[in-house]
Design a protein around this motif. Structure first.
Motif, PDB file in Angstrom:
ATOM      1  N   GLU A  89       1.862 -10.815  -8.570  1.00  0.00           N
ATOM      2  CA  GLU A  89       2.491  -9.600  -7.918  1.00  0.00           C
ATOM      3  C   GLU A  89       1.558  -9.522  -6.567  1.00  0.00           C
ATOM      4  O   GLU A  89       0.154  -9.646  -6.483  1.00  0.00           O
ATOM      5  CB  GLU A  89       2.137  -8.509  -8.752  1.00  0.00           C
ATOM      6  N   PHE A  90       2.400  -9.389  -5.411  1.00  0.00           N
ATOM      7  CA  PHE A  90       1.708  -9.202  -3.997  1.00  0.00           C
ATOM      8  C   PHE A  90       1.762  -7.613  -3.985  1.00  0.00           C
ATOM      9  O   PHE A  90       2.775  -7.079  -4.106  1.00  0.00           O
ATOM     10  CB  PHE A  90       2.495  -9.924  -3.022  1.00  0.00           C
ATOM     11  N   TRP A  91       0.617  -6.868  -3.420  1.00  0.00           N
ATOM     12  CA  TRP A  91       0.610  -5.716  -2.836  1.00  0.00           C
ATOM     13  C   TRP A  91       0.733  -5.753  -1.528  1.00  0.00           C
ATOM     14  O   TRP A  91       0.261  -6.574  -0.786  1.00  0.00           O
ATOM     15  CB  TRP A  91      -0.674  -5.182  -3.376  1.00  0.00           C
ATOM     16  N   CYS A  92       1.598  -4.616  -0.921  1.00  0.00           N
ATOM     17  CA  CYS A  92       1.773  -4.836   0.365  1.00  0.00           C
ATOM     18  C   CYS A  92       2.187  -3.379   0.910  1.00  0.00           C
ATOM     19  O   CYS A  92       2.129  -2.352   0.043  1.00  0.00           O
ATOM     20  CB  CYS A  92       3.134  -5.528   0.825  1.00  0.00           C
ATOM     21  N   SER A  93       2.453  -3.200   1.966  1.00  0.00           N
ATOM     22  CA  SER A  93       2.952  -1.733   2.677  1.00  0.00           C
ATOM     23  C   SER A  93       4.549  -1.605   2.554  1.00  0.00           C
ATOM     24  O   SER A  93       4.610  -0.350   3.071  1.00  0.00           O
ATOM     25  CB  SER A  93       2.385  -1.349   3.875  1.00  0.00           C
ATOM     26  N   ASP A  94       5.414  -2.711   2.448  1.00  0.00           N
ATOM     27  CA  ASP A  94       6.645  -2.633   2.742  1.00  0.00           C
ATOM     28  C   ASP A  94       7.325  -3.592   1.746  1.00  0.00           C
ATOM     29  O   ASP A  94       7.322  -4.850   2.192  1.00  0.00           O
ATOM     30  CB  ASP A  94       7.092  -2.852   4.172  1.00  0.00           C
ATOM     31  N   ALA A  95       7.676  -3.305   0.603  1.00  0.00           N
ATOM     32  CA  ALA A  95       8.101  -4.374  -0.636  1.00  0.00           C
ATOM     33  C   ALA A  95       9.473  -4.792  -0.122  1.00  0.00           C
ATOM     34  O   ALA A  95       9.526  -5.911  -0.200  1.00  0.00           O
ATOM     35  CB  ALA A  95       7.956  -3.711  -1.765  1.00  0.00           C
TER      36      ALA A  95
END
Length: 426
Positions: free
Chosen positions: A35-41
């Motif tokens: 799982e990557f965390w980002c600001s714009d999935a």
């Protein structure tokens, strides 16, 4: 730059881990997802889908009733990448609607601010996530989330792997994965997936991941203590470095060696700072430096990826010099044909081997703004054995990890890092 003493593997400063529990108490079946965390999935998941040829497979967002975060899953074979971004905290998101119960708004925003686009969780499927969690904590792991039951179907628990990255345990009560990835996710509709380009580049599973840490010794002891993984391989800067830079690393593997975790530390006193030191500075600490994805036809995979590299895809590190490929026939001419060696040169593929098999590998440039996380594409040849049921399978780590290519890889990384330096002529 201040010099420091390089910690060599096997030195007296290493503490011996206590005995591990038996495999039956804590069996790791394999990687489940990253799982990557980002600001714009939305945009990040579609870029990865396009670049890697991985199908958008499942979603959890406002349309499915999730007011806490947006999550989109892309899949190719058994390789699953999940991209998660928070919704506005001003909208009073309901935590109960989150499909990933360990998601936390404050933690996610702080993670993205510190690390940028990066893996937050490495999930492994185990026989019993609750048991894996309790054994891990009893053997020294730092807990992140106790076991949580998802709709009587899935048990999920987390402990810290290194830095802000967690190791996520997943188990399925009925022994079979959920049809929609995890509860509260919905499969993507066919209309959503009707692209005009191929979404099958041949990637079929995550082979290994590499973590960058400032000090290898304590992390090695910590992971070996609670995972009970065994030491699969080790490399020192004397073996794999250059006069410019280097690193030390060790590979940990589960019992069947299908879950491989590599840990790397920088070395100091070289002309240029280690690529691991560059990673640590830009990542603001420890994390997943790269992910190695397995393909059964690296030439097909790369032809597709290179078509898209200039338009939204991933770019690749500079290839080795022509002299590298002139010597390749002597090294692997008994495994690869002249045509295959020529194709390796055309695509920039590096080749290495150990006493059992052969490894073909290539590395992308960093996947985001920072010179941090990147992707490795690999193919392993050889090491075919029969399991207990008589089925053929390939042993994990077949062909090694490119030990013979490290010097060329370092040179490529060094040239890339030089390109990031300010242009003084402007």
């Amino acid at each position: 730059m201040a010099s420091t003493t390089t910690l060599m593997l096997g030195s007296p400063s290493w503490s011996a881990p206590t005995p591990c529990p038996t495999a039956s108490k804590f069996k790791t079946k394999g990687f489940h997802h990253v799982e990557f965390w980002c600001s714009d999935a939305t945009n990040v998941s579609r870029r990865f889908s396009w670049a890697l040829g991985m199908q958008l497979a499942a979603m959890s967002d406002l349309s499915t009733g999730n007011t806490a975060h947006a999550s989109y899953l892309i899949r190719s074979g058994d390789c699953n990448f999940l991209f998660t971004a928070p919704y506005s905290s001003h909208l009073s998101p309901t935590a109960a609607t989150a499909s990933i119960p360990t998601f936390d708004h404050t933690t996610c925003r702080a993670f993205v601010a510190a690390h940028g686009l990066a893996p937050r969780a490495v999930a492994v499927e185990v026989e019993d996530a609750g048991t894996a969690f309790s054994i891990s904590v009893a053997h020294g792991s730092k807990p992140s989330s106790p076991p949580i039951i998802l709709e009587d179907q899935v048990v999920l628990a987390e402990v810290f792997l290194f830095g802000d990255v967690v190791l996520r345990f997943i188990s399925f009560n009925k022994g079979e994965p959920c049809p929609c990835f995890l509860p509260k996710f919905e499969n993507m509709e066919e209309a959503t997936l009707s692209y005009s380009y191929s979404l099958d580049n041949g990637i079929y599973r995550l082979d290994h991941l590499v973590g960058g840490v400032p000090d290898l010794g304590p992390v090695f002891s910590y992971l070996k203590e609670f995972t009970c993984f065994h030491e699969f391989a080790e490399f020192t800067s004397e073996e794999v470095g250059t006069v410019e830079s280097g690193l030390n690393s060790v590979v940990l593997a589960n019992n069947d060696e299908m879950v491989l975790i590599v840990i790397c530390e920088p070395v100091f006193g070289t002309k240029r700072r280690s690529q691991i030191q560059t990673y640590l500075e830009h990542n603001n600490g420890e994390g997943v430096q790269h992910l190695a994805l397995m393909t059964d036809d690296i030439f097909k995979t790369l032809r597709e990826m290179k078509k898209r590299s200039a338009v939204g895809g991933f770019e690749f590190m500079p290839p080795p010099p022509t002299t590298y490929y002139k010597n390749l026939k002597k090294r692997v001419g008994d495994v690869l044909s002249d045509e295959e060696i020529k194709e390796c040169e055309e695509l920039g593929v590096m080749v290495d081997r150990d006493d059992q098999g052969t490894l073909l590998q290539i590395f992308t440039k960093p996947i985001g703004d920072r010179p941090t996380t990147f992707i490795e594409i690999i193919q392993r040849l050889g090491c075919m054995v029969k399991d207990e049921e008589g089925k053929m399978y390939q042993k994990g780590g077949c062909g090694g990890f490119g030990k013979g290519n490290f010097a060329e890889l370092f040179k490529s990384v060094e040239e890339f890092e030089k390109s990031l330096e300010p242009n003084k002529d402007c």
